[in-house]
Write a protein that holds these residues in place. Structure first.
Motif, PDB file in Angstrom:
ATOM      1  N   ASN A   1       4.798 -11.144 -10.099  1.00  0.00           N
ATOM      2  CA  ASN A   1       4.763  -9.814 -10.702  1.00  0.00           C
ATOM      3  C   ASN A   1       3.514  -9.062 -10.244  1.00  0.00           C
ATOM      4  O   ASN A   1       3.579  -7.868  -9.919  1.00  0.00           O
ATOM      5  CB  ASN A   1       4.805  -9.926 -12.226  1.00  0.00           C
ATOM      6  CG  ASN A   1       4.845  -8.578 -12.893  1.00  0.00           C
ATOM      7  OD1 ASN A   1       5.092  -7.558 -12.276  1.00  0.00           O
ATOM      8  ND2 ASN A   1       4.593  -8.555 -14.183  1.00  0.00           N
ATOM      9  N   ALA A   2       2.371  -9.733 -10.201  1.00  0.00           N
ATOM     10  CA  ALA A   2       1.128  -9.082  -9.771  1.00  0.00           C
ATOM     11  C   ALA A   2       1.209  -8.660  -8.306  1.00  0.00           C
ATOM     12  O   ALA A   2       0.789  -7.557  -7.942  1.00  0.00           O
ATOM     13  CB  ALA A   2      -0.058 -10.023  -9.989  1.00  0.00           C
ATOM     14  N   VAL A   3       1.757  -9.509  -7.452  1.00  0.00           N
ATOM     15  CA  VAL A   3       1.906  -9.158  -6.031  1.00  0.00           C
ATOM     16  C   VAL A   3       2.831  -7.956  -5.885  1.00  0.00           C
ATOM     17  O   VAL A   3       2.539  -7.021  -5.117  1.00  0.00           O
ATOM     18  CB  VAL A   3       2.424 -10.367  -5.218  1.00  0.00           C
ATOM     19  CG1 VAL A   3       2.889  -9.956  -3.832  1.00  0.00           C
ATOM     20  CG2 VAL A   3       1.334 -11.428  -5.124  1.00  0.00           C
ATOM     21  N   ALA A   4       3.944  -7.938  -6.609  1.00  0.00           N
ATOM     22  CA  ALA A   4       4.868  -6.794  -6.544  1.00  0.00           C
ATOM     23  C   ALA A   4       4.167  -5.514  -7.004  1.00  0.00           C
ATOM     24  O   ALA A   4       4.344  -4.452  -6.396  1.00  0.00           O
ATOM     25  CB  ALA A   4       6.102  -7.066  -7.400  1.00  0.00           C
ATOM     26  N   THR A   5       3.363  -5.598  -8.048  1.00  0.00           N
ATOM     27  CA  THR A   5       2.631  -4.427  -8.547  1.00  0.00           C
ATOM     28  C   THR A   5       1.640  -3.921  -7.505  1.00  0.00           C
ATOM     29  O   THR A   5       1.540  -2.723  -7.262  1.00  0.00           O
ATOM     30  CB  THR A   5       1.894  -4.778  -9.853  1.00  0.00           C
ATOM     31  OG1 THR A   5       2.859  -5.204 -10.813  1.00  0.00           O
ATOM     32  CG2 THR A   5       1.125  -3.591 -10.397  1.00  0.00           C
ATOM     33  N   VAL A   6       0.907  -4.838  -6.865  1.00  0.00           N
ATOM     34  CA  VAL A   6      -0.066  -4.454  -5.837  1.00  0.00           C
ATOM     35  C   VAL A   6       0.653  -3.804  -4.654  1.00  0.00           C
ATOM     36  O   VAL A   6       0.219  -2.767  -4.140  1.00  0.00           O
ATOM     37  CB  VAL A   6      -0.895  -5.676  -5.379  1.00  0.00           C
ATOM     38  CG1 VAL A   6      -1.710  -5.357  -4.141  1.00  0.00           C
ATOM     39  CG2 VAL A   6      -1.792  -6.158  -6.498  1.00  0.00           C
ATOM     40  N   LEU A   7       1.766  -4.381  -4.232  1.00  0.00           N
ATOM     41  CA  LEU A   7       2.503  -3.825  -3.088  1.00  0.00           C
ATOM     42  C   LEU A   7       3.087  -2.455  -3.410  1.00  0.00           C
ATOM     43  O   LEU A   7       3.073  -1.554  -2.569  1.00  0.00           O
ATOM     44  CB  LEU A   7       3.597  -4.792  -2.637  1.00  0.00           C
ATOM     45  CG  LEU A   7       3.087  -6.096  -2.021  1.00  0.00           C
ATOM     46  CD1 LEU A   7       4.255  -7.023  -1.696  1.00  0.00           C
ATOM     47  CD2 LEU A   7       2.249  -5.826  -0.787  1.00  0.00           C
ATOM     48  N   ARG A   8       3.582  -2.264  -4.639  1.00  0.00           N
ATOM     49  CA  ARG A   8       4.087  -0.935  -5.041  1.00  0.00           C
ATOM     50  C   ARG A   8       2.962   0.093  -5.034  1.00  0.00           C
ATOM     51  O   ARG A   8       3.145   1.222  -4.597  1.00  0.00           O
ATOM     52  CB  ARG A   8       4.723  -0.999  -6.427  1.00  0.00           C
ATOM     53  CG  ARG A   8       6.177  -1.390  -6.434  1.00  0.00           C
ATOM     54  CD  ARG A   8       6.830  -1.119  -7.779  1.00  0.00           C
ATOM     55  NE  ARG A   8       6.122  -1.686  -8.915  1.00  0.00           N
ATOM     56  CZ  ARG A   8       6.319  -2.899  -9.419  1.00  0.00           C
ATOM     57  NH1 ARG A   8       7.225  -3.682  -8.880  1.00  0.00           N
ATOM     58  NH2 ARG A   8       5.632  -3.327 -10.448  1.00  0.00           N
ATOM     59  N   ALA A   9       1.797  -0.305  -5.487  1.00  0.00           N
ATOM     60  CA  ALA A   9       0.655   0.616  -5.523  1.00  0.00           C
ATOM     61  C   ALA A   9       0.225   0.999  -4.114  1.00  0.00           C
ATOM     62  O   ALA A   9      -0.160   2.146  -3.869  1.00  0.00           O
ATOM     63  CB  ALA A   9      -0.510  -0.015  -6.267  1.00  0.00           C
ATOM     64  N   LYS A  10       0.309   0.079  -3.171  1.00  0.00           N
ATOM     65  CA  LYS A  10      -0.067   0.380  -1.785  1.00  0.00           C
ATOM     66  C   LYS A  10       0.945   1.301  -1.114  1.00  0.00           C
ATOM     67  O   LYS A  10       0.598   2.064  -0.226  1.00  0.00           O
ATOM     68  CB  LYS A  10      -0.208  -0.906  -0.979  1.00  0.00           C
ATOM     69  CG  LYS A  10      -1.467  -1.662  -1.316  1.00  0.00           C
ATOM     70  CD  LYS A  10      -1.650  -2.844  -0.409  1.00  0.00           C
ATOM     71  CE  LYS A  10      -2.967  -3.520  -0.747  1.00  0.00           C
ATOM     72  NZ  LYS A  10      -3.359  -4.475   0.272  1.00  0.00           N
ATOM     73  N   LYS A  11       2.210   1.232  -1.532  1.00  0.00           N
ATOM     74  CA  LYS A  11       3.257   2.071  -0.944  1.00  0.00           C
ATOM     75  C   LYS A  11       3.285   3.468  -1.544  1.00  0.00           C
ATOM     76  O   LYS A  11       3.889   4.362  -0.983  1.00  0.00           O
ATOM     77  CB  LYS A  11       4.625   1.422  -1.122  1.00  0.00           C
ATOM     78  CG  LYS A  11       4.828   0.225  -0.248  1.00  0.00           C
ATOM     79  CD  LYS A  11       6.216  -0.322  -0.436  1.00  0.00           C
ATOM     80  CE  LYS A  11       6.433  -1.547   0.420  1.00  0.00           C
ATOM     81  NZ  LYS A  11       7.769  -2.108   0.248  1.00  0.00           N
ATOM     82  N   ARG A  12       2.632   3.641  -2.715  1.00  0.00           N
ATOM     83  CA  ARG A  12       2.632   4.935  -3.400  1.00  0.00           C
ATOM     84  C   ARG A  12       2.045   5.990  -2.465  1.00  0.00           C
ATOM     85  O   ARG A  12       0.995   5.794  -1.891  1.00  0.00           O
ATOM     86  CB  ARG A  12       1.813   4.839  -4.677  1.00  0.00           C
ATOM     87  CG  ARG A  12       2.088   5.942  -5.652  1.00  0.00           C
ATOM     88  CD  ARG A  12       1.395   5.690  -6.980  1.00  0.00           C
ATOM     89  NE  ARG A  12       1.891   4.451  -7.600  1.00  0.00           N
ATOM     90  CZ  ARG A  12       1.113   3.561  -8.186  1.00  0.00           C
ATOM     91  NH1 ARG A  12      -0.177   3.729  -8.240  1.00  0.00           N
ATOM     92  NH2 ARG A  12       1.627   2.483  -8.730  1.00  0.00           N
ATOM     93  N   PRO A  13       2.718   7.135  -2.322  1.00  0.00           N
ATOM     94  CA  PRO A  13       2.213   8.152  -1.410  1.00  0.00           C
ATOM     95  C   PRO A  13       0.864   8.714  -1.851  1.00  0.00           C
ATOM     96  O   PRO A  13       0.560   8.791  -3.033  1.00  0.00           O
ATOM     97  CB  PRO A  13       3.284   9.247  -1.430  1.00  0.00           C
ATOM     98  CG  PRO A  13       4.192   8.929  -2.548  1.00  0.00           C
ATOM     99  CD  PRO A  13       3.952   7.511  -2.968  1.00  0.00           C
ATOM    100  N   ALA A  14       0.076   9.114  -0.863  1.00  0.00           N
ATOM    101  CA  ALA A  14      -1.264   9.653  -1.133  1.00  0.00           C
ATOM    102  C   ALA A  14      -1.204  10.956  -1.911  1.00  0.00           C
ATOM    103  O   ALA A  14      -2.150  11.327  -2.577  1.00  0.00           O
ATOM    104  CB  ALA A  14      -2.002   9.861   0.182  1.00  0.00           C
ATOM    105  N   ARG A  15      -0.102  11.662  -1.857  1.00  0.00           N
ATOM    106  CA  ARG A  15      -0.032  12.947  -2.561  1.00  0.00           C
ATOM    107  C   ARG A  15      -0.098  12.772  -4.073  1.00  0.00           C
ATOM    108  O   ARG A  15      -0.434  13.689  -4.800  1.00  0.00           O
ATOM    109  CB  ARG A  15       1.216  13.730  -2.169  1.00  0.00           C
ATOM    110  CG  ARG A  15       2.517  13.071  -2.512  1.00  0.00           C
ATOM    111  CD  ARG A  15       3.678  13.920  -1.968  1.00  0.00           C
ATOM    112  NE  ARG A  15       4.796  13.115  -1.604  1.00  0.00           N
ATOM    113  CZ  ARG A  15       5.764  12.761  -2.445  1.00  0.00           C
ATOM    114  NH1 ARG A  15       5.740  13.170  -3.675  1.00  0.00           N
ATOM    115  NH2 ARG A  15       6.762  12.018  -2.054  1.00  0.00           N
TER     116      ARG A  15
END
Length: 138
Positions: free
Chosen positions: A73-87
């Protein structure tokens, strides 16, 4: 080499991996939300789960399954946060102004608007250099 020897070797690998992860976070080398920390903890959980299952220690198996699921779950959360657009990231807003932007009663300097730093004045009392303030967007 027997299955018990392999399980014991995996147990030592898992124990060392868990201790390394704990030490790295405790010393400030890794963050708790880093992929290195979470990945190392999951490797430790999988190896320790294997040892526990081989020896029939079912409470430890259950605890290691929970640890692996938390890590996933923590890895999925970190990966989602990294994919979040900069805007979607907070930005900076530029607020500009000079002392010439406002009128002042004779002999009394005006207070700067909220969030704007006062600009310096020369010795003759004339307006000084303009200024720029950066305010973080909420």
């Amino acid at each position: 080499m027997t299955l018990m020897m392999v399980a014991t070797a995996l147990g030592w690998v898992g124990a060392v991996a868990g201790l390394v992860a704990y030490a790295m976070v405790s010393r400030g080398r890794w963050n708790a939300d880093s992929l290195a920390f979470q990945g190392t903890n999951m490797v430790a959980g999988v190896t320790l789960l294997t040892v526990a299952a081989t020896n029939g220690v079912w409470p430890s198996v259950a605890a290691n399954i929970a640890a692996i699921l938390i890590g996933m779950n923590a890895v999925a959360t970190v990966l989602r946060a990294k994919k979040r657009p900069a805007r979607n990231a907070p930005g900076l807003t530029v607020v500009e102004g000079t002392a010439q932007d406002r009128t002042e009663p004779a002999g009394q300097p005006a207070a700067p608007p909220h969030g704007v730093l006062a600009s310096p004045r020369s010795s003759a009392g004339t307006p000084g250099v303009g200024h720029r303030v950066y305010a973080e967007a909420a």
